[in-house]
Structure formats: C-alpha cells, structure tokens
Design an enzyme around this catalytic site. Structure first.
Site, PDB file in Angstrom:
ATOM      1  N   HIS A 162      47.765  66.065  51.802  1.00 62.48           N
ATOM      2  CA  HIS A 162      48.575  66.655  52.877  1.00 62.48           C
ATOM      3  C   HIS A 162      49.952  66.002  53.008  1.00 62.48           C
ATOM      4  CE1 HIS A 162      45.304  69.132  54.199  1.00 62.48           C
ATOM      5  NE2 HIS A 162      44.532  68.101  54.487  1.00 62.48           N
ATOM      6  N   ASP A 198      39.398  70.463  47.729  1.00 64.54           N
ATOM      7  CA  ASP A 198      39.146  70.048  49.105  1.00 64.54           C
ATOM      8  C   ASP A 198      39.037  71.295  50.002  1.00 64.54           C
ATOM      9  OD1 ASP A 198      39.755  67.258  50.858  1.00 64.54           O
ATOM     10  OD2 ASP A 198      40.176  69.108  51.951  1.00 64.54           O
ATOM     11  N   HIS A 200      40.385  71.760  52.796  1.00 68.37           N
ATOM     12  CA  HIS A 200      41.675  72.007  53.434  1.00 68.37           C
ATOM     13  C   HIS A 200      42.777  72.128  52.374  1.00 68.37           C
ATOM     14  CE1 HIS A 200      39.158  69.796  56.374  1.00 68.37           C
ATOM     15  NE2 HIS A 200      39.616  70.736  57.174  1.00 68.37           N
TER      16      HIS A 200
END
Length: 345
Positions: A162, A198, A200
């Site tokens: 992220h 993942d 996300h």
C-alpha cells in the site's frame, strides 16, 4: 525454500490502531511473523539475515523527503513533548481536493497527514528499523534470484504494497515488492511481473509502475467499491503512457470462493505468459483465508498448496514477498503451504 528474515521486525510494535473509526488492538502484529517463523522452522525451512542494503533502491522508488520523514518521525514526535513516548501519533488532517500538498508544513501531525493515506498505519519507536530491515530482506531476495537461484521468500514486516512513492498506508511504509522488482531491473533484467494476491489491492505498487512497460502489475483482490483501499483497484485501470496495458486488476466480490478466485488466477497466469518476463515477484498476502478477521474471501488452508503449485507452473525465478494476513494463528501454516506447493510444483 531459502528465507530472508531480520529480527528487527519485532521493533515495530504499536499497541493499537483505528479500524473503521474504532480504537482496536493492531491486526498487523509482531505475532503474525512470529507464527510464520515457527511454521517455517517446524517444517524444515531455515531463515537467514538479509545480506544486501536497500538504501539505494529505496531512494530510487520513494521520494527522499518522504524517506527522511520516516527515518526521523519518532524523534520529531518526541521533540514535541517527551511524554509522547507513551503515545502513538496519528494523522487527523489530509491535503484532499482543493488543498495544497506542495508545501511541507512545520506541524508534525500535518506532516504525518501529508505522508499518509489513512489513519490506520500506526507509528512506533522502532517502525523505521523494522521497515528498513524488511526492505533489506526484499532486496536480498531479489539478489538471490539474480545469483541464479529459482525461488526465495522474504519474510518482511511491516508489509509494503500500500506504500507509494511518498505516502504510507494500510500498515505499509516502504514498498518491499516494488523494491525487489526494481532491483531485478537495475541489475539487468528487462521485464518483471509483480503478481499481488493479497485480499486488498496493492495501490502503492500500481501507482509506482503505472506509466512503465518494464513491469507488468497484476492484482487479485476484493472489490474496492466495498473493500480497502477503496479508491484504486478497479478493472478499468490499465496503465497510462508507456504503461498502458501493463496494469491488470481482477476485483472480486465479498464471498468469493476458491474456485472463483482460481479462475482469476488462471487468467493472470495467461497474462504473465504473454508478457514473457524474466522473473516473478509475488506480493504474498494470505488475508484471502476464510477466517481472516478483516477480509471476506473463503479460501481454506489446504487451497494454498494449489496456489503455490499453480504459480510454479510459470517456471520463472520467483521471489515471494510477505504482505498481509491477519488470522494470526493460521498464518504460518498458510504461508508455508504456498511455499511448499510451489516447491512441489
């Protein structure tokens, strides 16, 4: 499988975070990696310390001003008030639409907001040490492939996918998978794939390579209309400029089962085969597990053997870089199932 691990992962040990507005114990905990290490050792996989310094490539991919902030953030926090040692700083304001982000404020919390995408990424005294050592592990993994080896695991913590060029978020500070891919390219490879599995979406990784054609980024993830990070990861995001066509997203709805998820993985493998890369970097998130507390897919532990087996079918030098997965007790088993499925493939 050869596994890089630095004990400095324990230095990042915040006590709480804010999840959907509520103060809760940290999902991204020291115990996550503790359990991975136990599972690796129990099943005969040895860990070694990182043997390469990521500093150079960190400054290539991440804004040096942002990196300097990360290096000194805790000291800046304590300089405001020594009593802050017992507290965790969180941003409370962000430079959203119509506000300026080109002037770095003097106020520490404002700077924290400038370099954060959320308020769920807590800083602690040892955050920089842990993040830097995780980056060192990822770069060491890339160098291991460059030395002619076929596969490697970087047990990096905190995770990385992220984190963008100049921002942290989603528990991530430095983008470990991106650093591994960049290292492979800087050392002579022409084309590399980053496959993010993942739960996300890897918004930071996408943003770092969105206008490049030397990295194919593919992400399988929960639909951002309902799942974090919410504002990136849609199917129409295909890259721009030289990178057009080199960004592929497979968003899936809550409740997706393994067979449905596997169909998207098969499509991703076809995309990778067509790209003809020299190496594969896997953002290895295991929060697709059915019992994960913050995710909504239904993959079971035994399914992860098949995931590893499918990835091995590409016959590419492969670096697994640890990302998310918050069902702490099962996480070690799930990670090693992927790695051993790959080795048996």
């Amino acid at each position: 499988m050869h596994c890089f691990l630095s004990d400095s992962y324990r230095d990042h040990n915040p006590k709480y975070e804010y999840f959907r507005g509520e103060k809760v114990p940290c999902f991204e905990s020291v115990e996550r990696l503790d359990n991975i290490v136990k599972a690796l050792q129990a099943r005969g996989h040895k860990t070694v310390s990182p043997d390469h310094d990521a500093t150079g490539v960190i400054h290539t991919l991440h804004d040096p001003v942002y990196v300097q902030f990360l290096e000194t953030a805790w000291q800046q926090w304590l300089a405001l008030d020594p009593a802050n040692e017992a507290l965790q700083p969180f941003p409370s304001v962000w430079p959203t639409r119509t506000l300026r982000d080109d002037v770095v404020p003097d106020n520490f919390i404002a700077k924290l907001g400038l370099y954060s995408m959320d308020n769920g990424t807590p800083l602690a005294q040892g955050t920089w040490r842990a993040a830097k050592s995780g980056a060192d592990a990822a770069v060491s993994a890339a160098q291991y492939l460059l030395n002619g080896n076929g596969s490697v695991f970087s047990a990096s913590r905190p995770p990385g996918h992220h984190a963008g060029r100049d921002f942290m978020g989603g528990y991530c500070f430095l983008n470990n998978a991106a650093l591994a891919a960049q290292t492979l390219l800087e050392q002579g490879m022409k084309k590399v794939v980053i496959l993010d599995i993942d739960y996300h979406h890897g918004n930071g990784t996408q943003s770092l390579f969105y206008d490049r054609d030397d990295v194919l980024f593919i992400s399988l993830h929960g639909d951002p209309k309902t799942e974090f990070p919410f504002y990136l990861g849609h199917g129409d995001e295909a890259g721009e400029g030289k990178g057009e066509g080199y960004n592929i997203n497979y968003p899936m709805p809550a409740g997706t089962n393994f067979d449905q998820w596997l169909q998207c993985l098969e499509q991703a493998l076809e995309n990778i085969h067509s790209f003809q890369p020299e190496a594969l970097v896997i953002s290895l998130g295991l929060d697709t597990f059915a019992e994960d507390p913050i995710s909504k897919f239904t993959i079971q532990s035994d399914d992860f053997f098949k995931v590893g087996h499918k990835l091995a079918s590409l016959r590419l030098p492969t670096a697994f870089i640890m990302e998310g997965g918050y069902a702490t007790e099962a996480l070690g088993t799930n990670v090693v199932n992927v790695l051993e499925g790959f080795e048996q493939g």
